[in-house]
Design an enzyme around this catalytic site. Structure first.
Site, PDB file in Angstrom:
ATOM      1  N   THR A  74      -4.678 -25.608   3.124  1.00  0.00           N
ATOM      2  CA  THR A  74      -3.546 -25.527   4.063  1.00  0.00           C
ATOM      3  C   THR A  74      -3.678 -24.250   4.902  1.00  0.00           C
ATOM      4  OG1 THR A  74      -2.208 -24.400   2.372  1.00  0.00           O
ATOM      5  CG2 THR A  74      -1.863 -26.758   2.585  1.00  0.00           C
ATOM      6  N   GLU A  98      -4.223 -27.954  -5.768  1.00  0.00           N
ATOM      7  CA  GLU A  98      -3.382 -29.011  -5.208  1.00  0.00           C
ATOM      8  C   GLU A  98      -3.227 -30.143  -6.203  1.00  0.00           C
ATOM      9  OE1 GLU A  98      -1.838 -28.341  -2.570  1.00  0.00           O
ATOM     10  OE2 GLU A  98      -3.021 -26.794  -1.581  1.00  0.00           O
ATOM     11  N   ALA A 135      -8.450 -20.659  -8.528  1.00  0.00           N
ATOM     12  CA  ALA A 135      -9.484 -19.780  -7.949  1.00  0.00           C
ATOM     13  C   ALA A 135      -9.545 -18.421  -8.656  1.00  0.00           C
ATOM     14  CB  ALA A 135      -9.202 -19.561  -6.464  1.00  0.00           C
ATOM     15  N   LEU A 164      -6.249 -16.997   0.059  1.00  0.00           N
ATOM     16  CA  LEU A 164      -5.300 -17.440  -0.968  1.00  0.00           C
ATOM     17  C   LEU A 164      -3.908 -16.887  -0.682  1.00  0.00           C
ATOM     18  CD1 LEU A 164      -7.124 -16.928  -4.405  1.00  0.00           C
ATOM     19  CD2 LEU A 164      -6.881 -19.037  -3.087  1.00  0.00           C
ATOM     20  N   TYR A 249      -1.345  -9.550   7.352  1.00  0.00           N
ATOM     21  CA  TYR A 249      -0.277  -9.584   8.361  1.00  0.00           C
ATOM     22  C   TYR A 249       0.397  -8.224   8.412  1.00  0.00           C
ATOM     23  CZ  TYR A 249       3.806 -11.078  10.995  1.00  0.00           C
ATOM     24  OH  TYR A 249       4.767 -11.186  11.959  1.00  0.00           O
ATOM     25  N   TYR A 259       8.079  -6.772   4.679  1.00  0.00           N
ATOM     26  CA  TYR A 259       6.655  -7.141   4.723  1.00  0.00           C
ATOM     27  C   TYR A 259       5.745  -5.913   4.609  1.00  0.00           C
ATOM     28  CZ  TYR A 259       2.710 -10.132   4.969  1.00  0.00           C
ATOM     29  OH  TYR A 259       1.572 -10.790   4.607  1.00  0.00           O
TER      30      TYR A 259
END
Ligand code: NAD
Length: 420
Positions: A74, A98, A135, A164, A249, A259
């Protein structure tokens, strides 16, 4: 069986079990920041939409040919896989966590995306190998390394994308760490968007304690990326000139307390630390490691962060009006096309990061967001923001709202990921 019996059986079947269990009519069922249903054909159409974007661009020169994407099903990881495969003809290996559909339960969108990706890769004659599982585990790393040796071109990879986003990680010490989304300074009081009810409200987030910060760093920091790269190096599966990238980010000041300066920001600082260490390792292969700071987009991960959906709604309206709005696929296509390949050099900021968030962070874009931030309320959300765009991207992530998909037809929920 008598006629009477036969009819009775048929009537019962129709009434209680109108279609085989795995055939379902799937509609979005949104619960907070998650949609608990997803649509296989819609997800496949979403993947095809991204492939079409990549195909609308020129093929990459000197692009990657053998690619591992960790977190490939995704968001940014899927876009990376699509851009490498369809923009450069790369064989791709994807790792993700998933679930296929079963009985009357639809699978996760990442499963359906991957089924759709494999089908398209097969049609295009592109090799695609996928691993579904954890993972973070040693077993998955060993399986993937063995898979690279036996199945990828020359038994090596020339690009590793680490993408991830996970709420928890069981580390090699056997402890399961949980990540939290909290400020690390003073408690944070801010405007927020309840995307479920379309209500602009206030949220107060309490400060994380030292353990919560450390745990978030364990989950979303760079330790696992380092482990992957060290183990692949030891196994001799990194090609000459191999590159590796992880995504980060930063965002605007209104989101910094939650954040950049929050628990997740501490993890991202650790990702950059790891990036520098891995870069030294990659130099042995005449390669490199770096962190790319990407734009805010709507993914499963970003929908869960308080304040971010409100900011994203305002940002989208402003960037769409300016004509420089991008989603995951446009961002990654630009990274590959303008920075990593086609004979280009990476354009680093003063901290050695690539900045794909450059257009988001343009002063005129940020000023426009700040100008409307104090004015936005439930009543003015549609005037100042692009909530419709936010919602449409959100639903598309679950395979809903795609053109050409018959959402009134029953569809098979159990979908194979076919070898390509
Ligand atoms: P996402 O939720 O869309 O994708 C996460 C991926 O990780 C999926 O493929 C999922 O299957 C996989 N995954 C999660 N746990 C796993 C596990 N234990 N084992 C194997 N796979 C697992 O997330 P995204 O938003 O694309 O985020 C990817 C990266 O991009 C993150 O580092 C994120 O911080 C960064 N980023 C996101 C945004 C944004 O706005 N969404 C912006 C900039 C950077």
């Amino acid at each position: 069986m008598s006629k009477w019996n036969k009819n009775w059986v048929e009537v019962r079947r129709e009434r209680f079990n109108p279609a085989p269990m795995s055939q379902q009519i799937l509609k979005p069922r949104v619960r907070g920041f998650i949609c608990i249903t997803s649509h296989p054909e819609g997800c496949a159409a979403h993947v095809r939409e991204q492939i079409a974007h990549v195909r609308s661009r020129k093929p990459l020169q000197d692009g990657p040919k053998s690619v591992l994407v960790i977190g490939a099903s995704t968001g940014y990881g899927l876009a990376s896989r699509i851009a490498a495969a369809f923009g450069s003809g790369a064989a791709t290996m994807g790792v993700f966590f998933e679930r296929n559909g079963e009985g009357d339960k639809p699978g996760s969108p990442g499963w359906y995306n991957t089924a759709g990706f494999h089908a398209e890769a097969k049609k295009a004659g592109l090799k695609a190998i996928s691993f579904n599982g954890d993972a973070f585990s040693a077993e998955m790393k060993a399986q993937v390394i063995a898979g690279i040796k036996s199945k990828m071109p020359n038994g090596k990879v020339d690009l590793v994308v680490y993408s991830l986003a996970s709420p928890r990680r069981t580390a090699p010490d056997g402890v399961t760490y949980k990540s939290t989304l909290k400020p690390t300074g003073a408690p944070f009081h801010a405007k927020n968007l309840d995307t479920d009810r379309k209500v602009v409200n206030d949220v107060t987030l309490e400060t994380a304690n030292a353990e919560e910060i450390a745990h978030t760093v364990k989950v979303m920091g760079g330790e696992d990326w380092e482990m992957w790269m060290e183990q692949m190096n030891q196994a001799g599966v990194l090609a000459h000139g191999c590159q590796t990238v992880a995504y980060s980010y930063i965002g605007p000041e209104v989101t910094w307390p939650i954040y950049k300066d929050g628990t997740i920001g501490k993890a991202k600082e650790d990702l950059e630390r790891a990036g520098n260490k891995i870069d030294a390792l990659m130099k042995l292969h005449r390669g490199r490691a770096f962190v790319s700071v990407n734009k805010a987009v709507v993914t499963q991960a970003s929908s869960a962060i308080p304040v971010v959906p409100l900011y994203v709604s305002l940002l989208f309206k402003i960037m769409k009006a300016k004509g420089n709005h991008e989603g995951c696929i446009e961002q990654i296509q630009r990274l590959f096309e303008k920075q990593m390949y086609n004979g280009n050099a990476l354009d680093f900021d003063d901290k050695g990061r690539v900045r794909l968030d450059d257009w988001e962070m343009l002063p005129e874009i940020q000023k426009a967001v700040f100008d409307v931030w104090p004015k936005v309320t439930t009543e003015t959300l549609d005037q100042y923001g692009d909530f419709a765009g936010y919602q449409s991207d959100f639903l598309k992530n679950f395979g809903f709202g795609l053109t050409g998909v018959d959402y009134d037809a029953a569809t098979e929920v159990e979908r194979p990921i076919e070898d390509a």
